[in-house]
Scaffold this active site. Structure first.
Site, PDB file in Angstrom:
ATOM      1  N   TYR A   1       0.849  -1.193   0.000  1.00 21.78           N
ATOM      2  CA  TYR A   1       0.000   0.000   0.000  1.00 21.78           C
ATOM      3  C   TYR A   1       0.885   1.245   0.000  1.00 21.78           C
ATOM      4  O   TYR A   1       1.494   1.611   0.991  1.00 21.78           O
ATOM      5  CB  TYR A   1      -0.947   0.027   1.205  1.00 21.78           C
ATOM      6  CG  TYR A   1      -1.920  -1.141   1.266  1.00 21.78           C
ATOM      7  CD1 TYR A   1      -2.242  -1.893   0.131  1.00 21.78           C
ATOM      8  CD2 TYR A   1      -2.538  -1.496   2.466  1.00 21.78           C
ATOM      9  CE1 TYR A   1      -3.124  -2.958   0.201  1.00 21.78           C
ATOM     10  CE2 TYR A   1      -3.426  -2.559   2.544  1.00 21.78           C
ATOM     11  CZ  TYR A   1      -3.708  -3.286   1.408  1.00 21.78           C
ATOM     12  OH  TYR A   1      -4.592  -4.341   1.483  1.00 21.78           O
TER      13      TYR A   1
ATOM     14  N   HIS B   1       0.072 -11.908   0.793  1.00 24.78           N
ATOM     15  CA  HIS B   1      -0.951 -11.052   0.163  1.00 24.78           C
ATOM     16  C   HIS B   1      -1.635 -11.735  -1.030  1.00 24.78           C
ATOM     17  O   HIS B   1      -2.843 -11.616  -1.211  1.00 24.78           O
ATOM     18  CB  HIS B   1      -0.297  -9.730  -0.280  1.00 24.78           C
ATOM     19  CG  HIS B   1      -1.230  -8.576  -0.298  1.00 24.78           C
ATOM     20  ND1 HIS B   1      -0.833  -7.291  -0.065  1.00 24.78           N
ATOM     21  CD2 HIS B   1      -2.564  -8.495  -0.517  1.00 24.78           C
ATOM     22  CE1 HIS B   1      -1.873  -6.478  -0.147  1.00 24.78           C
ATOM     23  NE2 HIS B   1      -2.937  -7.180  -0.423  1.00 24.78           N
TER      24      HIS B   1
ATOM     25  N   SER C   1     -12.900  -5.101   1.957  1.00 28.82           N
ATOM     26  CA  SER C   1     -13.883  -4.345   1.164  1.00 28.82           C
ATOM     27  C   SER C   1     -15.314  -4.699   1.573  1.00 28.82           C
ATOM     28  O   SER C   1     -16.163  -4.991   0.717  1.00 28.82           O
ATOM     29  CB  SER C   1     -13.673  -4.557  -0.336  1.00 28.82           C
ATOM     30  OG  SER C   1     -12.373  -4.155  -0.729  1.00 28.82           O
ATOM     31  N   PRO C   2     -15.628  -4.662   2.869  1.00 28.55           N
ATOM     32  CA  PRO C   2     -16.961  -5.070   3.337  1.00 28.55           C
ATOM     33  C   PRO C   2     -18.056  -4.087   2.936  1.00 28.55           C
ATOM     34  O   PRO C   2     -19.238  -4.423   3.005  1.00 28.55           O
ATOM     35  CB  PRO C   2     -16.800  -5.106   4.867  1.00 28.55           C
ATOM     36  CG  PRO C   2     -15.724  -4.109   5.151  1.00 28.55           C
ATOM     37  CD  PRO C   2     -14.763  -4.224   3.992  1.00 28.55           C
ATOM     38  N   LEU C   3     -17.648  -2.882   2.496  1.00 25.43           N
ATOM     39  CA  LEU C   3     -18.633  -1.897   2.043  1.00 25.43           C
ATOM     40  C   LEU C   3     -18.706  -1.869   0.519  1.00 25.43           C
ATOM     41  O   LEU C   3     -19.237  -0.926  -0.070  1.00 25.43           O
ATOM     42  CB  LEU C   3     -18.264  -0.499   2.576  1.00 25.43           C
ATOM     43  CG  LEU C   3     -18.064  -0.416   4.096  1.00 25.43           C
ATOM     44  CD1 LEU C   3     -17.549   0.967   4.500  1.00 25.43           C
ATOM     45  CD2 LEU C   3     -19.371  -0.736   4.826  1.00 25.43           C
ATOM     46  N   GLY C   4     -18.160  -2.913  -0.124  1.00 20.67           N
ATOM     47  CA  GLY C   4     -18.177  -2.949  -1.587  1.00 20.67           C
ATOM     48  C   GLY C   4     -17.433  -1.767  -2.171  1.00 20.67           C
ATOM     49  O   GLY C   4     -17.917  -1.117  -3.103  1.00 20.67           O
TER      50      GLY C   4
ATOM     51  N   GLY D   1     -17.139   1.013  -0.981  1.00 16.96           N
ATOM     52  CA  GLY D   1     -17.950   2.206  -0.736  1.00 16.96           C
ATOM     53  C   GLY D   1     -19.277   2.203  -1.473  1.00 16.96           C
ATOM     54  O   GLY D   1     -20.198   2.936  -1.110  1.00 16.96           O
ATOM     55  N   PHE D   2     -19.430   1.353  -2.491  1.00 21.28           N
ATOM     56  CA  PHE D   2     -20.657   1.374  -3.306  1.00 21.28           C
ATOM     57  C   PHE D   2     -21.905   1.092  -2.470  1.00 21.28           C
ATOM     58  O   PHE D   2     -22.955   1.718  -2.656  1.00 21.28           O
ATOM     59  CB  PHE D   2     -20.564   0.340  -4.437  1.00 21.28           C
ATOM     60  CG  PHE D   2     -21.748   0.360  -5.360  1.00 21.28           C
ATOM     61  CD1 PHE D   2     -21.780   1.209  -6.452  1.00 21.28           C
ATOM     62  CD2 PHE D   2     -22.852  -0.445  -5.113  1.00 21.28           C
ATOM     63  CE1 PHE D   2     -22.890   1.253  -7.288  1.00 21.28           C
ATOM     64  CE2 PHE D   2     -23.967  -0.415  -5.936  1.00 21.28           C
ATOM     65  CZ  PHE D   2     -23.990   0.443  -7.032  1.00 21.28           C
TER      66      PHE D   2
HETATM   67  N1  LIG Z   1      -6.170  -8.468   1.073  1.00 24.61           N
HETATM   68  C1  LIG Z   1      -6.466  -7.747   0.020  1.00 24.61           C
HETATM   69  O1  LIG Z   1      -6.137  -8.096  -1.115  1.00 24.61           O
HETATM   70  C2  LIG Z   1      -7.215  -6.464   0.194  1.00 24.61           C
HETATM   71  C3  LIG Z   1      -7.809  -5.811  -0.910  1.00 24.61           C
HETATM   72  C4  LIG Z   1      -8.515  -4.631  -0.691  1.00 24.61           C
HETATM   73  C5  LIG Z   1      -8.624  -4.117   0.597  1.00 24.61           C
HETATM   74  N2  LIG Z   1      -8.018  -4.741   1.651  1.00 24.61           N
HETATM   75  C6  LIG Z   1      -8.107  -4.231   3.026  1.00 24.61           C
HETATM   76  O2  LIG Z   1      -9.472  -4.062   3.367  1.00 24.61           O
HETATM   77  C7  LIG Z   1      -9.726  -2.746   3.816  1.00 24.61           C
HETATM   78  C8  LIG Z   1     -11.131  -2.321   3.466  1.00 24.61           C
HETATM   79  O3  LIG Z   1     -11.388  -2.447   2.083  1.00 24.61           O
HETATM   80  P1  LIG Z   1     -11.605  -1.204   1.105  1.00 24.61           P
HETATM   81  O4  LIG Z   1     -11.098   0.027   1.770  1.00 24.61           O
HETATM   82  O5  LIG Z   1     -11.058  -1.604  -0.202  1.00 24.61           O
HETATM   83  O6  LIG Z   1     -13.165  -1.146   0.876  1.00 24.61           O
HETATM   84  P2  LIG Z   1     -14.455  -0.796   1.757  1.00 24.61           P
HETATM   85  O7  LIG Z   1     -14.128  -0.842   3.192  1.00 24.61           O
HETATM   86  O8  LIG Z   1     -15.519  -1.672   1.226  1.00 24.61           O
HETATM   87  O9  LIG Z   1     -14.798   0.690   1.288  1.00 24.61           O
HETATM   88  C9  LIG Z   1     -13.933   1.773   1.434  1.00 24.61           C
HETATM   89  C10 LIG Z   1     -14.568   2.975   0.746  1.00 24.61           C
HETATM   90  O10 LIG Z   1     -15.791   3.310   1.399  1.00 24.61           O
HETATM   91  C11 LIG Z   1     -15.754   4.641   1.887  1.00 24.61           C
HETATM   92  N3  LIG Z   1     -16.445   4.609   3.196  1.00 24.61           N
HETATM   93  C12 LIG Z   1     -16.024   4.043   4.350  1.00 24.61           C
HETATM   94  N4  LIG Z   1     -16.955   4.154   5.319  1.00 24.61           N
HETATM   95  C13 LIG Z   1     -17.994   4.810   4.763  1.00 24.61           C
HETATM   96  C14 LIG Z   1     -19.253   5.224   5.255  1.00 24.61           C
HETATM   97  N5  LIG Z   1     -19.624   4.978   6.504  1.00 24.61           N
HETATM   98  N6  LIG Z   1     -20.090   5.894   4.412  1.00 24.61           N
HETATM   99  C15 LIG Z   1     -19.724   6.142   3.132  1.00 24.61           C
HETATM  100  N7  LIG Z   1     -18.542   5.766   2.598  1.00 24.61           N
HETATM  101  C16 LIG Z   1     -17.687   5.102   3.414  1.00 24.61           C
HETATM  102  C17 LIG Z   1     -14.290   5.005   1.972  1.00 24.61           C
HETATM  103  O11 LIG Z   1     -14.089   6.392   1.765  1.00 24.61           O
HETATM  104  P3  LIG Z   1     -13.321   7.342   2.845  1.00 24.61           P
HETATM  105  O12 LIG Z   1     -11.986   6.717   3.113  1.00 24.61           O
HETATM  106  O13 LIG Z   1     -13.212   8.625   2.109  1.00 24.61           O
HETATM  107  O14 LIG Z   1     -14.204   7.373   4.036  1.00 24.61           O
HETATM  108  C18 LIG Z   1     -13.713   4.221   0.788  1.00 24.61           C
HETATM  109  O15 LIG Z   1     -13.942   4.933  -0.413  1.00 24.61           O
HETATM  110  C19 LIG Z   1      -8.614  -1.932   3.146  1.00 24.61           C
HETATM  111  O16 LIG Z   1      -8.385  -0.705   3.813  1.00 24.61           O
HETATM  112  C20 LIG Z   1      -7.435  -2.880   3.199  1.00 24.61           C
HETATM  113  O17 LIG Z   1      -6.813  -2.781   4.466  1.00 24.61           O
HETATM  114  C21 LIG Z   1      -7.332  -5.917   1.456  1.00 24.61           C
END
Ligand SMILES: NC(=O)c1ccc[n+]([C@@H]2O[C@H](COP(=O)([O-])OP(=O)(O)OC[C@H]3O[C@@H](n4cnc5c(N)ncnc54)[C@H](OP(=O)(O)O)[C@@H]3O)[C@@H](O)[C@H]2O)c1
Length: 327
Positions: free
Chosen positions: A56, A124, A202-205, A207-208
Site C-alpha cells: 500500500y 498477500h 472491502s466489506p462496504l463494496g 464504498g458502493f
Molecule cells: N487483502 C487484500 O487483497 C485487500 C484488498 C482490498 C482491501 N483490503 C483491506 O481491506 C480494507 C477495506 O477495504 P476497502 O477500503 O477496499 O473497501 P471498503 O471498506 O468496502 O470501502 C472503502 C470505501 O468506502 C468509503 N467509506 C467508508 N466508510 C464509509 C461510510 N460509513 N459511508 C460512506 N462511505 C464510506 C471510503 O471512503 P473514505 O476513506 O473517504 O471514508 C472508501 O472509499 C482496506 O483498507 C485494506 O486494508 C485488502
C-alpha cells in the site's frame, strides 16, 4: 465492542482497513493528519485490528500506521502483508513469496511500523512460483523468532489453504466478502473445519454499498488513480444496474434506523463470530459510523432480504487483478 475469534487470536469484531489512507482511493495521501486521527478514534472506540500491507503506497501506508500507533502499540492487533513486492529488483506488483523475499520484507515492515513484532502477517497473494509449503515454512520461522505472532493468507482458495495449514496453523484468511461479493461462502465450511477465521476486506463494496456513488458523474469525479474508475462494477451499464443493490440496502437501513454502511457491516457480523470486517476509511466521522454497526441488530426477515439481494453485475476485480486471485 464485542469480540471475535480468528483461530486463537481474539480481536474486536470490527477492524479498520488503512489502505485507502495512502492508496487506491480518491484523496489517498492528501490528509495524513485526519488519517492518523481516524486510527486514534478507532482505537478509542475499541477497534483492535488495524490492517495495512507493504504494497500500500508502496510502503507509505505502513509508515503512516507506524506513526499513528506510536505509544499505543499494546492496544493494537497489527496486521500487515508481504508478497506483492519483490525485493530482488523486480519491485512492486510482483508476486514473490519465496523465503528469501519474506525475510527481507518482514524487516522493512517491522521498521516502518516501528515495532518488534507483527501480530498477524499475511501472504498477500499466492505465488505460483513458490510452493505454499516453502512460504509457510519461512513464516513459521518468523513465528519461532518472535517477529510474527500469527500467520494468514489472502485470496487463497481451498487447496492452498489446506496445504498451508498442514505446515503451520493459519489463523485467518483475508478475502473480499460483502453483500455483493459472496464467493467466500464456499470457503467458509473449510475454514470452520480447520479453525481459521475470515477477515472480510472491502466489506462496504469499495464504498458502493453505502450509497455515496449514485451517478456516472460521481464515478467520473473520482481521482484518476482511484481503482474504481476501471472496476467492472462501477463502469458502464453494470454501474447503472448495480444501483438497485444500493437501493435495496438503503431500504433495509431505513427500516432499521441505521445507515447503509452499518447494515452492510451488521449483515456480515450475523454470519459468525469468526468473521471480522475491516471497513476502510480515512475519516473520523466514518470510523465512528462504521464502528457503531456493532450495536445494530437485524431481524431474521431483514437478514433474509439481504441474503437475497440482486446479484452484482460485473466481476469484483478487473481481469488482470483476477489473474492473481485463486479460485
Ligand atoms: N487483502 C487484500 O487483497 C485487500 C484488498 C482490498 C482491501 N483490503 C483491506 O481491506 C480494507 C477495506 O477495504 P476497502 O477500503 O477496499 O473497501 P471498503 O471498506 O468496502 O470501502 C472503502 C470505501 O468506502 C468509503 N467509506 C467508508 N466508510 C464509509 C461510510 N460509513 N459511508 C460512506 N462511505 C464510506 C471510503 O471512503 P473514505 O476513506 O473517504 O471514508 C472508501 O472509499 C482496506 O483498507 C485494506 O486494508 C485488502
Amino acid at each position: 465492542m464485542r469480540t471475535a475469534k480468528l483461530g486463537d487470536l481474539e480481536v474486536a469484531r470490527i477492524g479498520l482497513g488503512a489502505m485507502g489512507m495512502s492508496h487506491g482511493y480518491t484523496g489517498a495521501g492528501r490528509d495524513d493528519a485526519e488519517s492518523i486521527r481516524t486510527i486514534h478514534r478507532a482505537l478509542d472506540l475499541g477497534v483492535t485490528l488495524i490492517d495495512t500491507a507493504e504494497i500500500y503506497g508502496p510502503f507509505v501506508n505502513e509508515e503512516l500506521v507506524g506513526r499513528a500507533i506510536k505509544g499505543r502499540r499494546d492496544q493494537v492487533v497489527l496486521a500487515t502483508k508481504f508478497g506483492l513486492v519483490a525485493h530482488d529488483g523486480r519491485g512492486p506488483w510482483t508476486r514473490d513469496s519465496s523465503p528469501d523475499n519474506i525475510r527481507i520484507a518482514v524487516e522493512g515492515s517491522l521498521r516502518r511500523l516501528g515495532t518488534d513484532h507483527i501480530d498477524l502477517y499475511y501472504q498477500h497473494r499466492v505465488d505460483p512460483q513458490t510452493p505454499i509449503e516453502d512460504t509457510m515454512g519461512a513464516m513459521a520461522g518468523l513465528v519461532e523468532q518472535g517477529k510474527v505472532r500469527y500467520v494468514g493468507l489472502s485470496e487463497a482458495w481451498i487447496d492452498t489453504i489446506r496445504r498451508a495449514h498442514a505446515v503451520h496453523p493459519v489463523t485467518a484468511l483475508q478475502s473480499e466478502y460483502s453483500l455483493w461479493t459472496r464467493d467466500q461462502e464456499q470457503v467458509l465450511p473449510v475454514l470452520r473445519e480447520l479453525g481459521i477465521g475470515l477477515v472480510a476486506y472491502s466489506p462496504l463494496g469499495h464504498g458502493f454499498l453505502t450509497g455515496t456513488l449514485r451517478t456516472p458523474e460521481d464515478v467520473e469525479r473520482l481521482d484518476d488513480d482511484d481503482f474504481r474508475k476501471n472496476n467492472p462494477r462501477f463502469t458502464g451499464e453494470n454501474f447503472q444496474r448495480n444501483l438497485r443493490i444500493a437501493d435495496q440496502v438503503q431500504t433495509v437501513a431505513d427500516q432499521v434506523g441505521a445507515t447503509p454502511a452499518q447494515v452492510a457491516l451488521a449483515w456480515l457480523l450475523t454470519k459468525g463470530g469468526d468473521i471480522v470486517p475491516i471497513p476502510g476509511t480515512k475519516r473520523v466521522s466514518r470510523v465512528e459510523e462504521n464502528t457503531a454497526a456493532d450495536a445494530v441488530e437485524l431481524t431474521a426477515e431483514q437478514i433474509a432480504t439481504l441474503d437475497r439481494l440482486t446479484p452484482a453485475e460485473g466481476g469484483h476485480h478487473t481481469e488482470a487483478q483476477m489473474q492473481m486471485i485463486e479460485r
